[in-house]
Write a protein that holds these residues in place. Sequence first.
Motif, PDB file in Angstrom:
ATOM      1  N   PHE A  54      15.446 -12.016   2.857  1.00 30.49           N
ATOM      2  CA  PHE A  54      14.428 -11.459   1.975  1.00 30.49           C
ATOM      3  C   PHE A  54      14.652  -9.971   1.807  1.00 30.49           C
ATOM      4  CE2 PHE A  54      12.202 -15.164   3.729  1.00 30.49           C
ATOM      5  CZ  PHE A  54      11.696 -15.744   2.571  1.00 30.49           C
ATOM      6  N   LYS A  55      14.502  -9.495   0.559  1.00 30.19           N
ATOM      7  CA  LYS A  55      14.520  -8.075   0.244  1.00 30.19           C
ATOM      8  C   LYS A  55      13.320  -7.847  -0.671  1.00 30.19           C
ATOM      9  CE  LYS A  55      18.563  -5.961   0.006  1.00 30.19           C
ATOM     10  NZ  LYS A  55      19.867  -5.503  -0.518  1.00 30.19           N
ATOM     11  N   VAL A  56      12.288  -7.229  -0.109  1.00 29.67           N
ATOM     12  CA  VAL A  56      11.018  -7.101  -0.819  1.00 29.67           C
ATOM     13  C   VAL A  56      10.600  -5.638  -0.904  1.00 29.67           C
ATOM     14  CG1 VAL A  56       8.592  -7.810  -0.845  1.00 29.67           C
ATOM     15  CG2 VAL A  56      10.313  -9.343   0.108  1.00 29.67           C
ATOM     16  N   ALA A  57      10.291  -5.194  -2.116  1.00 35.59           N
ATOM     17  CA  ALA A  57       9.711  -3.876  -2.335  1.00 35.59           C
ATOM     18  C   ALA A  57       8.222  -4.074  -2.583  1.00 35.59           C
ATOM     19  CB  ALA A  57      10.352  -3.184  -3.535  1.00 35.59           C
ATOM     20  N   MET A  58       7.410  -3.369  -1.826  1.00 38.44           N
ATOM     21  CA  MET A  58       5.955  -3.465  -1.979  1.00 38.44           C
ATOM     22  C   MET A  58       5.429  -2.149  -2.524  1.00 38.44           C
ATOM     23  SD  MET A  58       4.758  -5.560   1.385  1.00 38.44           S
ATOM     24  CE  MET A  58       5.417  -7.205   1.709  1.00 38.44           C
ATOM     25  N   ASP A  59       4.763  -2.221  -3.660  1.00 33.37           N
ATOM     26  CA  ASP A  59       4.173  -1.046  -4.279  1.00 33.37           C
ATOM     27  C   ASP A  59       2.853  -0.751  -3.579  1.00 33.37           C
ATOM     28  OD1 ASP A  59       4.433   0.888  -6.501  1.00 33.37           O
ATOM     29  OD2 ASP A  59       2.525   0.005  -7.135  1.00 33.37           O
ATOM     30  N   VAL A  60       2.716   0.450  -3.051  1.00 36.90           N
ATOM     31  CA  VAL A  60       1.522   0.828  -2.289  1.00 36.90           C
ATOM     32  C   VAL A  60       0.869   2.013  -2.995  1.00 36.90           C
ATOM     33  CG1 VAL A  60       0.590   1.412  -0.021  1.00 36.90           C
ATOM     34  CG2 VAL A  60       2.755   0.157  -0.185  1.00 36.90           C
ATOM     35  N   VAL A  61      -0.118   1.730  -3.811  1.00 35.81           N
ATOM     36  CA  VAL A  61      -0.821   2.791  -4.528  1.00 35.81           C
ATOM     37  C   VAL A  61      -2.266   2.908  -4.054  1.00 35.81           C
ATOM     38  CG1 VAL A  61      -1.480   1.351  -6.516  1.00 35.81           C
ATOM     39  CG2 VAL A  61      -1.218   3.811  -6.808  1.00 35.81           C
ATOM     40  N   ASP A  62      -2.887   1.792  -3.727  1.00 37.59           N
ATOM     41  CA  ASP A  62      -4.270   1.819  -3.249  1.00 37.59           C
ATOM     42  C   ASP A  62      -4.308   2.097  -1.759  1.00 37.59           C
ATOM     43  OD1 ASP A  62      -5.337   1.234  -5.772  1.00 37.59           O
ATOM     44  OD2 ASP A  62      -5.105  -0.916  -5.461  1.00 37.59           O
ATOM     45  N   GLY A  63      -5.340   2.714  -1.331  1.00 31.81           N
ATOM     46  CA  GLY A  63      -5.504   3.050   0.080  1.00 31.81           C
ATOM     47  C   GLY A  63      -6.031   4.456   0.211  1.00 31.81           C
ATOM     48  N   GLY A  64      -5.676   5.093   1.314  1.00 28.71           N
ATOM     49  CA  GLY A  64      -6.128   6.447   1.544  1.00 28.71           C
ATOM     50  C   GLY A  64      -7.584   6.537   1.957  1.00 28.71           C
ATOM     51  N   VAL A  65      -8.150   5.409   2.367  1.00 28.78           N
ATOM     52  CA  VAL A  65      -9.552   5.390   2.784  1.00 28.78           C
ATOM     53  C   VAL A  65      -9.629   5.811   4.249  1.00 28.78           C
ATOM     54  CG1 VAL A  65     -11.618   3.971   3.023  1.00 28.78           C
ATOM     55  CG2 VAL A  65     -10.039   3.560   1.110  1.00 28.78           C
ATOM     56  N   THR A  66     -10.393   6.840   4.511  1.00 35.50           N
ATOM     57  CA  THR A  66     -10.506   7.378   5.866  1.00 35.50           C
ATOM     58  C   THR A  66     -10.928   6.286   6.844  1.00 35.50           C
ATOM     59  OG1 THR A  66     -11.066   9.550   5.011  1.00 35.50           O
ATOM     60  CG2 THR A  66     -11.657   9.111   7.299  1.00 35.50           C
ATOM     61  N   GLY A  67     -10.144   6.171   7.921  1.00 33.35           N
ATOM     62  CA  GLY A  67     -10.473   5.239   8.991  1.00 33.35           C
ATOM     63  C   GLY A  67     -10.021   3.810   8.777  1.00 33.35           C
ATOM     64  N   GLU A  68      -9.369   3.509   7.666  1.00 36.14           N
ATOM     65  CA  GLU A  68      -8.938   2.141   7.385  1.00 36.14           C
ATOM     66  C   GLU A  68      -7.416   2.016   7.375  1.00 36.14           C
ATOM     67  OE1 GLU A  68     -10.623   0.415   3.872  1.00 36.14           O
ATOM     68  OE2 GLU A  68     -12.672   0.927   4.459  1.00 36.14           O
TER      69      GLU A  68
END
Length: 176
Positions: A54-68
């Motif tokens: 497997f070669k998987v690229a995961m786009d990570v744009v959401d997040g940045g929530v303090t403490g999560e």
Amino acid sequence: MMKRCLLAAAFIALVAAHGAMAGPEDFHPDGLIKGYGKFADVPAAKPLPADTRFKVAMDVVDGGVTGEVNSIFAIAAGFINLQHANGIPPEQVDIALVVHGPAHRDLLNDKAYGGDNPNAELLEILQAYNVKVLYCGQNAVKNDVAAKDLLPGVEMTHSATTTHVLLQQQGYSLRP
């Protein structure tokens, strides 16, 4: 009305014949990466060939929530756990996390984060399984994030778009 009753009866008979339907309680965090990356066992699924890669690229744009913990980071852990549970060793699973947008906060060291970053432990574990953590340089410039502000092992790239194009050229599939 009669038709609805017959459909409901057929559905109940189907469920009874195949056992109860699965739910969130069927997902578990067992696997190589303990405590992160829940997945469910699927006994009816066709086994994967032992040489699967497997070669998987995961786009990570959401997040940045303090403490999560970032949900995509947890999904990456779950993907490794799931494949391992199905006979594919982690050496045959290549994951690249392409981080931009508000998710950039999840890459910050404790000083830049303003306290304990709950993503630090998971990212360290993922990197031990050769997961690449790639941060969009355009986002860094926009948010005044320097390389010294990042957790160990995070690689600054020119841009998220450039990174995705390069990963696709290297055979990675995008998991948006």
